[in-house]
Structures are given as structure tokens and as C-alpha cells.
Design an enzyme around this catalytic site. Structure first.
Site, mmCIF file in Angstrom:
data_model
loop_
_atom_site.group_PDB
_atom_site.id
_atom_site.type_symbol
_atom_site.label_atom_id
_atom_site.label_comp_id
_atom_site.label_asym_id
_atom_site.label_seq_id
_atom_site.Cartn_x
_atom_site.Cartn_y
_atom_site.Cartn_z
ATOM 1 N N ASP A 15 0.854 -1.181 0.000
ATOM 2 C CA ASP A 15 0.000 0.000 0.000
ATOM 3 C C ASP A 15 0.898 1.241 0.000
ATOM 4 O OD1 ASP A 15 -2.425 1.529 0.407
ATOM 5 O OD2 ASP A 15 -1.820 1.729 2.500
ATOM 6 N N ALA A 17 -0.155 5.237 1.333
ATOM 7 C CA ALA A 17 -0.328 6.067 2.533
ATOM 8 C C ALA A 17 -0.522 5.202 3.771
ATOM 9 C CB ALA A 17 -1.521 7.004 2.361
ATOM 10 N N ALA A 48 -13.722 10.184 9.449
ATOM 11 C CA ALA A 48 -13.124 10.124 8.116
ATOM 12 C C ALA A 48 -12.258 8.887 7.949
ATOM 13 C CB ALA A 48 -12.301 11.382 7.857
ATOM 14 N N MET A 52 -11.214 3.756 5.650
ATOM 15 C CA MET A 52 -9.932 3.950 4.973
ATOM 16 C C MET A 52 -9.449 2.659 4.319
ATOM 17 S SD MET A 52 -7.975 6.369 4.184
ATOM 18 C CE MET A 52 -8.536 7.603 5.338
ATOM 19 N N LYS A 56 -11.770 6.197 -3.195
ATOM 20 C CA LYS A 56 -12.257 7.412 -2.536
ATOM 21 C C LYS A 56 -13.747 7.677 -2.759
ATOM 22 C CE LYS A 56 -8.189 7.694 -0.987
ATOM 23 N NZ LYS A 56 -7.950 6.866 0.209
ATOM 24 N N HIS A 59 -15.362 5.345 -0.477
ATOM 25 C CA HIS A 59 -15.122 5.821 0.888
ATOM 26 C C HIS A 59 -16.178 6.871 1.263
ATOM 27 C CE1 HIS A 59 -11.904 6.825 4.068
ATOM 28 N NE2 HIS A 59 -12.941 7.595 4.344
ATOM 29 N N ARG A 163 -10.634 -1.918 -3.549
ATOM 30 C CA ARG A 163 -10.643 -2.732 -2.338
ATOM 31 C C ARG A 163 -12.010 -2.697 -1.653
ATOM 32 N NH1 ARG A 163 -5.585 0.685 -0.135
ATOM 33 N NH2 ARG A 163 -3.910 -0.236 -1.366
ATOM 34 N N ASP A 189 -2.155 -1.097 5.889
ATOM 35 C CA ASP A 189 -2.514 -0.597 7.222
ATOM 36 C C ASP A 189 -4.019 -0.526 7.424
ATOM 37 O OD1 ASP A 189 -3.155 2.801 7.042
ATOM 38 O OD2 ASP A 189 -2.422 1.715 5.294
#
Length: 275
Positions: A15, A17, A48, A52, A56, A59, A163, A189
Site C-alpha cells: 500500500d 499512505a 473520516a 480507509m 475514494k 469511501h 478494495r 494498514d
């Protein structure tokens, strides 16, 4: 011809970030808060962070489906958020993300050394992200300036589904010319990123402290006392448990040791599916 299980790892799919760059995964989370605020809808940083790892748009859709956030939107606009509203927020989010991603682009301490150790073991480095290509181009450029140049990059808008679908991980397998998904390890993460690797049939390694679940910058992380770190390990391990990562480590700096453990298991005939 007979199927033979791989005897060693060929690649790591990393990944971005919270894994290799942007300790604490602040670039996307803070921009989500700003994007919602531009519609006069309050969003906390913790809220927010919730979905994650997803693409986006997805999200934002997931955030808008959270009852408390949907209620705030309804109070402001007199209706629940539709897909058109999600797209409007996304279109507000994207320019902000492109403009500000560089503010949170520093490599995570120890990442370059860990990646060099993987390459020394003969492994290729694939990558994927919840960022779309227009953002990834900027992230990749900044990472290259800092010395990080993976072998392949797959953005979330380059596959039919992001994802937790395995599509991005599998796109790396194809592009890198790998022999077997069981010879790959997915490192992330977030839960969607671990589920991505699991669904792709790969080994998976979850990162506790450099990304979304701890949500601290590197200095704040380093300042945590040992007792607090122990408590956070327990808390974060429980959060990751439903996605069933094969291993959990603190940061990418700990990955080479896990690679050796996985290679030993592969040599014994184990696979991600039966591990």
C-alpha cells in the site's frame, strides 16, 4: 504437468499512505474533513478514517451511509445523501487531494531500508492504493524524488472494483509476471487492504502503528510510553482480527523478518490458504 506450491516469495504488494509514505495516513483523512465541510457537513477525523483503504468515491459513499453523518447531511439539505451528492463531494475532494497530497508525502522511517532488504531477497515490489491515478501520479513522483521507485503501481480507478476486491493486487501479479499468488505478500494498514490480499490468495501483513488505526504522526508515535504502545497493540490487533491477516507488525521496518518466516513456511509446503 502438476501444480507445485512456490518455495519462496517473489513479490510484495505494498500500500502507499500509512504503509510506505505519510505516517499516520493524514493526507486522505484531513481532505475528507475539508470536502464535507465545504458542504457545511461536519465530519470528524476519526469518522473520516472509518472506511480507509477503499477507493475514494466508495469511501465517501460509505461515510454518507453512516447514520450520524447522514443525519447531519439531512439537517443541512433536507434529504439523505444520494449517489449524485457523493459524486459532488468526491469532485470537491479531488482537487483538494491533488493540491495537498504533497504535504503528507514523506517516506515512513525505515521503509526504504526494508524495501531494499526485500529486493536483496530477490523480490519485486508492486503497489496499489485507494487513490485514483491523477493523485497517484503526484505521490509516485514525490516518492521517486525521495528514492522510492516500485516496479509497478495500480490506482483504484484502473480496475473494475477497488478494495476490498482483489483486483488491484491481481493486476500487480499480472504486470510483474509472477508465477503464483501464493508467492506474494500484501502489506497494508487497513482492513480493506488486508481483505484485498486475502481474497487474492496472498500472504497478508497488517501494519499497526504507521497508518490508519493509530492515526498519529511519527513524532507522536515515538513519544508514546511502552505501556500505551502495548495497549494499542492489543486494541489494533482486535480491529484487524476480522480481516484475518497472517501477520501483524508495527511498521514496514519490521517486514524483512516476516518475509523470512513466510519463506520458511513456503519451503515446508505451506500456503496462504492453509496458514
Amino acid at each position: 504437468m502438476h501444480y507445485q506450491t512456490p518455495t519462496h516469495l517473489q513479490a510484495a504488494i505494498l500500500d502507499w499512505a500509512g504503509t510506505v509514505v505519510d505516517f499516520g495516513s493524514f493526507a486522505p483523512t484531513r481532505i475528507f474533513v475539508e470536502a464535507f465541510a465545504s458542504f457545511d457537513v461536519e465530519l470528524s477525523l476519526d469518522e473520516a478514517r472509518g472506511p480507509m483503504g477503499m477507493g475514494k468515491w466508495d469511501h465517501i459513499r460509505t461515510l454518507c451511509d453512516v447514520p450520524a453523518i447522514a443525519a447531519r447531511f439531512e439537517r443541512r439539505f433536507g434529504r439523505l445523501p444520494t449517489d449524485a451528492d457523493v459524486t459532488a463531494i468526491y469532485e470537491r475532494f479531488m482537487p483538494l487531494q491533488i493540491a495537498k497530497v504533497g504535504e503528507h508525502s514523506a517516506l515512513i522511517p525505515g521503509a526504504l531500508e526494508a524495501i531494499a532488504a526485500l529486493r536483496a531477497r530477490g523480490m519485486k515490489i508492486g503497489t496499489c492504493s485507494g487513490y485514483p491515478r491523477v493523485v497517484m501520479d503526484k505521490v509516485v513522483e514525490l516518492a521517486a524524488e525521495a528514492g522510492y521507485r516500485p516496479d509497478h503501481v495500480v490506482a483504484t480507478d484502473e480496475v473494475p472494483r477497488g478494495r476490498p476486491s482483489p483486483a488491484q493486487a491481481l493486476a500487480n501479479v499480472i504486470a510483474l509476471g509472477l508465477d503464483d499468488v501464493a508467492a506474494c505478500v500484501k502489506v497494508d494498514d487497513t482492513e480493506p487492504g488486508i481483505l484485498e490480499g486475502r481474497s487474492a490468495g496472498m500472504w497478508t501483513v497488517a501494519l499497526r502503528f504507521s497508518g490508519n488505526f493509530l492515526g498519529l504522526d511519527f513524532a507522536a508515535y515515538q513519544a508514546l510510553p511502552a505501556a500505551r504502545l502495548a495497549d494499542e497493540r492489543t486494541r489494533i490487533d482486535a480491529l484487524f482480527a476480522p480481516s484475518r491477516p497472517h501477520y501483524l507488525i508495527d511498521t514496514l521496518a519490521d517486514l524483512p523478518e516476516v518475509i523470512d518466516l513466510i519463506n520458511a513456511r513456503l519451503a515446508r509446503g505451506e500456503t496462504p490458504a492453509n496458514a
